[in-house]
Design an enzyme around this catalytic site. Structure first.
Site, PDB file in Angstrom:
ATOM      1  CG  ASP A 160      -1.621  -1.338   1.402  1.00 52.04           C
ATOM      2  OD1 ASP A 160      -2.559  -1.604   0.658  1.00 52.04           O
ATOM      3  OD2 ASP A 160      -1.185  -2.140   2.259  1.00 52.04           O
ATOM      4  CG  HIS A 188      -3.298  -5.162   3.348  1.00 48.69           C
ATOM      5  ND1 HIS A 188      -2.876  -4.325   2.351  1.00 48.69           N
ATOM      6  CD2 HIS A 188      -3.635  -6.321   2.729  1.00 48.69           C
ATOM      7  CE1 HIS A 188      -2.946  -4.943   1.195  1.00 48.69           C
ATOM      8  NE2 HIS A 188      -3.413  -6.154   1.391  1.00 48.69           N
TER       9      HIS A 188
END
Ligand SMILES: NC(=O)c1ccc[n+]([C@@H]2O[C@H](COP(=O)([O-])OP(=O)(O)OC[C@H]3O[C@@H](n4cnc5c(N)ncnc54)[C@H](O)[C@@H]3O)[C@@H](O)[C@H]2O)c1
Ligand SMILES: O=C(O)C[C@H](O)C(=O)O
Length: 333
Positions: A160, A188
């Site tokens: 990410d 996440h």
């Protein structure tokens, strides 16, 4: 003097991330071009033949740094003596699912493999959980392997982080390597908070300028940028009909390399780590924070200002992790 090989475990090694990851490790992307490695690859019996095929390809690739390969469906053999464990084994989500929808299948794997790692890995083994829901799988692994120090257990949010760097680099038409210090806070999942409030870009003059100043579009930074990073995994699944693999493997190497070899001066990265209550994030969650690494240890970057917009987002993703923890325990009971 020749360096001793480091033993690196990859679980789920016959899967698609595994297939991208093991050659990176064998080529020195994980630990540098001078560090020999021995790969331990674990998968489940239905994947044993395919796993053996991966082993054959590793032999055929004649990687100079690769000093041995253990390919097995026996979790004890896989975990024995490993210095680094990259836990990819599990089931990926399909289009239309959230990552926590694979919870019931995956958390039980992490409960079961925790004790094998605890009993058989080398002392001070560093563990990275990649399989989803990554934060909660890592938390379950931590709770069922109480003798592994919490500082040694982490989950992957570097993908990410790298996605956020990539979005800023495209928007500003600058090299991705000139963008730094974005932050992924929290889970996440689609509640993660990609934060650019402290991020900078190095200009050709050498001067560093704030991303917010250069982008000069708060509506984009507080809206589309955030949702693009949050939803990038789903966008890849929609496009490929499979979840991300090469970018996930590359991010896993970035995560371990920086953890072991250190982050560059003045740069932080995002890692899912055990919360100590920093930034008023509840202690006892595996939460993604900005960290720097030195001498093989991470530390959470302290003292960053958090505005009201960010505070709400930090809290929202923490709430989701608290709920996931309860859900994980209900799946295990
Ligand atoms: N954290 C992240 O950034 C990130 C990024 C991408 C994918 N993922 C997750 O990583 C996981 C793996 O993704 P993939 O695309 O490689 O999936 P995949 O289905 O291609 O491979 C997973 C492998 O794990 C194996 N496996 C299943 N149970 C196991 C067990 N108990 N022990 C060992 N191996 C086992 C399967 O047989 C398979 O070979 C998924 O949960 C996916 O959602 C996380
Ligand atoms: O989104 C997924 O399910 C896979 C992975 O977590 C990703 O972020 O690409």
């Amino acid at each position: 003097m020749a360096q001793e090989p480091v033993r690196v475990l990859v679980t789920g090694a016959a899967g698609q991330i595994g297939y991208a990851l093991v050659p990176m490790i064998a080529r020195g992307v994980l630990l540098g071009p001078n560090q020999p490695v021995i790969l331990h690859m674990l998968d489940i019996p239905p994947a044993a033949e395919s796993l053996n095929g991966v082993k054959m390809e590793l032999v055929d690739a004649a990687f100079p740094l690769l000093k041995g390969v253990v390919a097995t469906t026996d979790v004890v053999e896989a975990c024995t003596g490993v210095n680094i464990a990259i836990m990819v084994g599990g089931f990926p989500r399909k289009e239309g699912m959230e990552r926590k929808d694979v919870m019931s299948k995956n958390v039980s794997i992490y409960k079961a493999q925790a004790s094998a790692l605890e009993k058989h890995a080398a002392a001070n083994c560093k563990v990275l959980v990649v399989a989803n829901p990554a934060n909660t799988n890592a938390l379950i692994l931590k709770e069922f392997a109480p003798s592994i120090p919490e500082k040694n257990i982490s989950c992957l949010t570097r993908l990410d982080h790298n996605r956020a760097l990539g979005q800023i680099s495209e928007r500003l038409n600058v090299q991705v390597s000139d963008v730094k210090n974005v932050i992924i806070w929290g889970n996440h999942s689609s509640t993660q908070y990609p934060d650019v409030n402290h991020a900078t870009v190095k200009l050709p003059s050498g001067e560093e300028k704030s991303v917010r100043e250069l982008v000069a579009d708060d509506a984009w930074l507080n809206g589309e940028f955030i949702s693009t990073v949050q939803q990038r995994g789903a966008a890849i699944i929609k496009a490929r009909k499979l979840s991300s693999a090469l970018s996930a493997a590359s991010a896993a190497c970035d995560h371990i390399r920086d953890w072991v070899l250190g982050t560059p001066e003045g740069t932080w990265v995002s890692m899912g780590v055990y919360s100590d209550g920093s930034y008023n994030v509840p202690a006892g969650l595996i939460y993604s924070f900005p960290v720097t690494c030195r001498d093989g240890e991470w530390s959470i970057v302290q003292g960053l200002s958090i505005d009201e917009f960010s505070r709400k987002k930090l809290d929202l993703t923490a709430e989701e992790l608290t709920e996931e923890k309860a859900l994980a325990y209900s799946c295990l009971s």
